[in-house]
Design an enzyme around this catalytic site. Sequence first.
Site, PDB file in Angstrom:
ATOM      1  CD  GLU A  38      38.478  46.814  36.730  1.00  0.00           C
ATOM      2  OE1 GLU A  38      39.013  46.103  36.705  1.00  0.00           O
ATOM      3  OE2 GLU A  38      39.188  47.503  37.684  1.00  0.00           O
ATOM      4  CB  THR A  67      37.983  41.968  32.171  1.00  0.00           C
ATOM      5  OG1 THR A  67      38.278  42.296  33.532  1.00  0.00           O
ATOM      6  CG2 THR A  67      39.397  41.605  32.150  1.00  0.00           C
ATOM      7  CE  LYS A 127      44.185  48.161  32.850  1.00  0.00           C
ATOM      8  NZ  LYS A 127      42.263  46.756  33.278  1.00  0.00           N
TER       9      LYS A 127
END
Length: 205
Positions: A38, A67, A127
């Site tokens: 990521e 993000t 998450k």
Amino acid sequence: MEALFREHKICAIFRGIPKNIFLPYAKALYDGGIRLFEVSMTDPDAEKEITWLKEELQKDAVIGAGTIIDREAFFRAESVQAAFYLSPSADTEILELCQKKERKLIPGVLTPSDISKCIHFGFYVLKLFPVSEVTDGYVHQLKGPFPEVEFIAVGGVRLANIKNKINAGYIGVGIGNGMIRENLIKEKQWGMVTESVKEALCLFK
């Protein structure tokens, strides 16, 4: 995404990695067995970094964008065809965008209300963030009312406590600064980085 995390367990989170070590560090992690990466869109050069990873790592590496907190971040990730998207929150606009465009999104949640919102938009791999602020039993409690949801542990995870997170009920983890001892990176001990990852992954074989 559930199948990928069940198979590979660990997603390496890249945020603020200096350019001069970015690719050597990534390759050392890959050689150790990491296949999920990521790249945080808070990095000004995130598009370049995603492209580098796609070009330099083998085809079985899966490169996502993290993000994703607003439309700008989403469309920046779109421009380089990130394989999946992660967000620290359950922002309605991002949920709607990814649902409409059928993108693989792992939204960030902490509360039952967050989870319900994600389910409403059709997202079931979530998450839990920041996992460092809850007990290992928290995910088990959440699975009671939400048995169809799977969780990734992110925030305060280290190689040393991955097995505890998996045993607690998470299907995988995301690790950033806790991935490797800082001195190994500063000293560019890439062989030792690779061996550290191999040792951690051996726990799941």
